[in-house]
Write an enzyme that holds these catalytic residues in place. Structure first.
Site, PDB file in Angstrom:
ATOM      1  N   HIS A 123      41.061  34.146  49.838  1.00 22.29           N
ATOM      2  CA  HIS A 123      40.325  33.487  48.756  1.00 22.29           C
ATOM      3  C   HIS A 123      40.848  32.149  48.251  1.00 22.29           C
ATOM      4  O   HIS A 123      40.156  31.503  47.475  1.00 22.29           O
ATOM      5  CB  HIS A 123      40.210  34.437  47.557  1.00 22.29           C
ATOM      6  CG  HIS A 123      39.537  35.727  47.887  1.00 22.29           C
ATOM      7  ND1 HIS A 123      38.218  35.813  48.263  1.00 22.29           N
ATOM      8  CD2 HIS A 123      40.010  36.996  47.934  1.00 22.29           C
ATOM      9  CE1 HIS A 123      37.905  37.081  48.516  1.00 22.29           C
ATOM     10  NE2 HIS A 123      38.978  37.814  48.322  1.00 22.29           N
ATOM     11  N   ARG A 170      28.259  33.388  52.970  1.00 20.45           N
ATOM     12  CA  ARG A 170      27.400  34.557  53.134  1.00 20.45           C
ATOM     13  C   ARG A 170      26.894  34.589  54.566  1.00 20.45           C
ATOM     14  O   ARG A 170      26.427  33.587  55.088  1.00 20.45           O
ATOM     15  CB  ARG A 170      26.244  34.453  52.147  1.00 20.45           C
ATOM     16  CG  ARG A 170      25.417  35.703  51.985  1.00 20.45           C
ATOM     17  CD  ARG A 170      24.475  35.560  50.795  1.00 20.45           C
ATOM     18  NE  ARG A 170      25.199  35.579  49.521  1.00 20.45           N
ATOM     19  CZ  ARG A 170      25.470  36.697  48.856  1.00 20.45           C
ATOM     20  NH1 ARG A 170      25.093  37.868  49.317  1.00 20.45           N
ATOM     21  NH2 ARG A 170      26.128  36.650  47.718  1.00 20.45           N
ATOM     22  N   HIS A 226      42.270  41.245  44.156  1.00 22.04           N
ATOM     23  CA  HIS A 226      40.884  41.479  44.558  1.00 22.04           C
ATOM     24  C   HIS A 226      39.989  40.473  43.854  1.00 22.04           C
ATOM     25  O   HIS A 226      40.171  40.208  42.669  1.00 22.04           O
ATOM     26  CB  HIS A 226      40.487  42.913  44.176  1.00 22.04           C
ATOM     27  CG  HIS A 226      39.013  43.167  44.163  1.00 22.04           C
ATOM     28  ND1 HIS A 226      38.271  43.277  45.307  1.00 22.04           N
ATOM     29  CD2 HIS A 226      38.138  43.316  43.134  1.00 22.04           C
ATOM     30  CE1 HIS A 226      36.988  43.491  44.964  1.00 22.04           C
ATOM     31  NE2 HIS A 226      36.897  43.517  43.658  1.00 22.04           N
TER      32      HIS A 226
END
Length: 124
Positions: free
Chosen positions: A12, A85, A119
């Site tokens: 991330h 995505r 997370h």
């Protein structure tokens, strides 16, 4: 074995880019960060801020996580992020992604000592 904190960073954090000009960004990043190794990860978000700034979110606004746990935190300020995505014609091992850039508040789950993000929960 990769720690949860290190895995979060790999999946991330992309401090090197502040904004994404290329529509190919997700295809390149998802591959280089090993997020397409054994399957195409359907959705992933990269945060274009320093690791320290993202870790600091663990001491910001405490909110409930999507799964109902209470160890999630929302950033006080909007951050530069890119959502990746999977596209409809993506098929492993040729994973294909749509790149969408945004400025949003991020929500992360934190744990451990030091208390760090493990997370990525959501963007709002």
């Amino acid at each position: 074995k990769e720690s949860a904190a290190a895995k979060f960073e790999r999946q991330h954090i992309d401090s090197s880019t502040s904004s994404v000009s290329s529509s190919n960004y997700c295809n390149e990043m998802m591959t280089s960060r090993n997020l397409t190794q054994d399957r195409c990860k359907p959705v992933n978000t990269f945060v274009h801020e320093s690791l320290a700034d993202v870790q600091a979110v663990c001491s910001q606004k405490n909110v409930a996580c999507k799964n109902g746990q209470t160890n999630c935190y929302q950033s006080y300020s909007a951050m530069s992020i890119t959502d990746c995505r999977e596209t409809g014609n993506s098929k492993y091992p040729n994973c294909a992604y749509q790149t969408t850039q945004a400025e949003k508040h991020i929500i992360v789950a934190c744990e451990g000592n030091p208390y760090v993000p493990v997370h990525y929960d959501a963007s709002v």
